[in-house]
Design a protein around this motif. Structure first.
Motif, mmCIF file in Angstrom:
data_model
loop_
_atom_site.group_PDB
_atom_site.id
_atom_site.type_symbol
_atom_site.label_atom_id
_atom_site.label_comp_id
_atom_site.label_asym_id
_atom_site.label_seq_id
_atom_site.Cartn_x
_atom_site.Cartn_y
_atom_site.Cartn_z
ATOM 1 N N SER A 24 0.809 -1.367 0.016
ATOM 2 C CA SER A 24 -0.059 0.231 -0.062
ATOM 3 C C SER A 24 0.748 1.173 -0.040
ATOM 4 N N PHE A 25 2.067 1.289 0.566
ATOM 5 C CA PHE A 25 2.791 2.156 0.532
ATOM 6 C C PHE A 25 3.811 2.437 -0.777
ATOM 7 N N ALA A 26 3.995 1.284 -1.232
ATOM 8 C CA ALA A 26 4.437 1.336 -2.585
ATOM 9 C C ALA A 26 3.470 1.803 -3.670
ATOM 10 N N ILE A 27 2.326 1.774 -3.397
ATOM 11 C CA ILE A 27 1.389 2.431 -4.224
ATOM 12 C C ILE A 27 1.247 3.851 -4.057
ATOM 13 N N ALA A 28 1.232 4.285 -3.014
ATOM 14 C CA ALA A 28 1.286 5.750 -2.625
ATOM 15 C C ALA A 28 2.519 6.297 -3.289
ATOM 16 N N LEU A 29 3.721 5.627 -3.492
ATOM 17 C CA LEU A 29 4.929 6.085 -3.985
ATOM 18 C C LEU A 29 4.672 6.290 -5.603
ATOM 19 N N LEU A 30 4.178 4.985 -6.058
ATOM 20 C CA LEU A 30 3.905 5.314 -7.926
ATOM 21 C C LEU A 30 2.973 6.285 -7.851
ATOM 22 N N THR A 31 1.859 6.368 -7.126
ATOM 23 C CA THR A 31 0.668 7.369 -7.656
ATOM 24 C C THR A 31 1.040 8.877 -6.809
ATOM 25 N N GLN A 32 2.064 8.992 -6.192
ATOM 26 C CA GLN A 32 2.421 10.145 -5.565
ATOM 27 C C GLN A 32 1.485 10.705 -4.601
ATOM 28 N N SER A 33 0.801 9.943 -3.932
ATOM 29 C CA SER A 33 -0.208 10.095 -3.183
ATOM 30 C C SER A 33 0.368 10.605 -1.650
ATOM 31 N N CYS A 34 -0.514 11.410 -0.843
ATOM 32 C CA CYS A 34 0.057 11.530 0.557
ATOM 33 C C CYS A 34 0.005 10.364 1.199
ATOM 34 N N VAL A 35 0.668 10.354 2.425
ATOM 35 C CA VAL A 35 0.752 9.237 3.153
ATOM 36 C C VAL A 35 0.401 9.633 4.499
ATOM 37 N N PRO A 36 -0.185 8.473 5.263
ATOM 38 C CA PRO A 36 -0.484 8.771 6.580
ATOM 39 C C PRO A 36 0.843 9.080 7.647
ATOM 40 N N CYS A 37 0.688 10.006 8.494
ATOM 41 C CA CYS A 37 1.625 10.376 9.558
ATOM 42 C C CYS A 37 2.567 11.279 9.043
ATOM 43 N N LEU A 38 2.395 11.611 7.662
ATOM 44 C CA LEU A 38 3.363 12.910 7.360
ATOM 45 C C LEU A 38 2.204 14.098 6.758
ATOM 46 N N PRO A 39 2.748 15.069 6.761
ATOM 47 C CA PRO A 39 2.084 16.368 6.150
ATOM 48 C C PRO A 39 1.617 16.048 5.043
ATOM 49 N N GLN A 40 0.261 16.448 4.507
ATOM 50 C CA GLN A 40 -0.449 16.346 3.339
ATOM 51 C C GLN A 40 0.232 16.846 2.161
ATOM 52 N N THR A 41 1.077 17.714 2.313
ATOM 53 C CA THR A 41 1.989 18.180 1.480
ATOM 54 C C THR A 41 2.982 17.448 0.910
ATOM 55 N N MET A 42 3.399 16.510 1.792
ATOM 56 C CA MET A 42 4.610 15.884 1.378
ATOM 57 C C MET A 42 4.103 14.583 0.305
ATOM 58 N N ARG A 43 5.085 14.198 -0.396
ATOM 59 C CA ARG A 43 4.876 13.107 -1.379
ATOM 60 C C ARG A 43 6.137 12.289 -1.429
ATOM 61 N N PRO A 44 5.694 10.849 -1.495
ATOM 62 C CA PRO A 44 6.882 9.993 -1.312
ATOM 63 C C PRO A 44 7.744 10.092 -2.385
ATOM 64 N N LYS A 45 9.063 9.793 -2.207
ATOM 65 C CA LYS A 45 10.039 9.781 -3.221
ATOM 66 C C LYS A 45 11.005 8.712 -3.124
ATOM 67 N N GLU A 46 11.090 8.049 -1.891
ATOM 68 C CA GLU A 46 11.835 6.664 -1.917
ATOM 69 C C GLU A 46 11.201 5.850 -0.719
ATOM 70 N N LEU A 47 11.345 4.522 -0.943
ATOM 71 C CA LEU A 47 10.638 3.623 0.016
ATOM 72 C C LEU A 47 11.926 2.400 0.097
ATOM 73 N N LYS A 48 12.106 2.345 1.307
ATOM 74 C CA LYS A 48 13.231 1.320 1.419
ATOM 75 C C LYS A 48 12.859 0.203 2.500
ATOM 76 N N PHE A 49 12.786 -1.038 2.223
ATOM 77 C CA PHE A 49 12.110 -2.193 2.766
ATOM 78 C C PHE A 49 13.304 -2.914 3.623
ATOM 79 N N GLN A 50 12.701 -3.350 4.733
ATOM 80 C CA GLN A 50 14.036 -4.138 5.795
ATOM 81 C C GLN A 50 15.251 -3.210 5.728
ATOM 82 N N ASN A 51 15.036 -2.229 6.377
ATOM 83 C CA ASN A 51 16.062 -0.984 6.297
ATOM 84 C C ASN A 51 17.365 -1.072 7.318
ATOM 85 N N LYS A 52 17.273 -2.127 8.002
ATOM 86 C CA LYS A 52 18.419 -2.166 9.272
ATOM 87 C C LYS A 52 19.756 -2.113 8.560
#
Length: 150
Positions: free
Chosen positions: A28-56
């Motif tokens: 669901s967060f990858a879809i937000a990245l691809l569609t440039q949708s706003c994401v929960p917990c961040l300001p509405q003006t922010m758009r996703p640019k990177e998504l890193k999984f298992q980021n240890k």
């Protein structure tokens, strides 16, 4: 009940239910990245640019994913997320597995919050779970930088 039967896993766990839940949330967060949708917990003006999984590997303790977002002015925010299908919120330090999972999640979030790479003005930490009992939810809904998403 014998000790061996207490350690037996349930069908949800052995069938990969937790992994499937984590994958659906990450998707669901990858879809937000691809569609440039706003994401929960961040300001509405922010758009996703990177998504890193298992980021240890990149130094995050809250590591199921880290989403980097920015606004049109170049301001950056990060969302650190830990995903647990089921978690028990407890203030007791117990020896049972469920209370130790919650303790580990909080400890990891605190370590990230204290790190130099965490911007307390822009970044957020999320614990994403399946449904929680109402008794567990109410005390934590108002926390400033630790969010509950269902």
């Amino acid at each position: 009940m014998s000790v061996d039967s207490k350690k037996q896993s349930n069908p949800f766990s052995t069938g990969g239910g937790g992994v499937n839940f984590e994958t659906r949330v990450q998707a669901s967060f990858a879809i937000a990245l691809l569609t440039q949708s706003c994401v929960p917990c961040l300001p509405q003006t922010m758009r996703p640019k990177e998504l890193k999984f298992q980021n240890k590997y990149d130094g995050s303790n809250t590591d199921d994913f880290v989403l980097v977002a920015s606004d049109k002015f170049g301001n950056r925010s990060k969302l650190y997320a830990q995903i647990k299908h089921e978690i028990t919120i407890s203030d007791s330090i117990g020896s049972d597995e469920k209370s130790s999972i919650f303790s580990d999640v909080i400890r990891s979030a605190w370590e990230d919050f204290q790190s130099d790479s965490f911007n307390r003005n822009n970044d957020a930490i999320a614990l994403i779970t399946g449904p929680l009992p109402k008794l567990d939810i109410e005390p934590y809904r108002v926390c400033r930088r630790f969010f509950y998403l269902s």
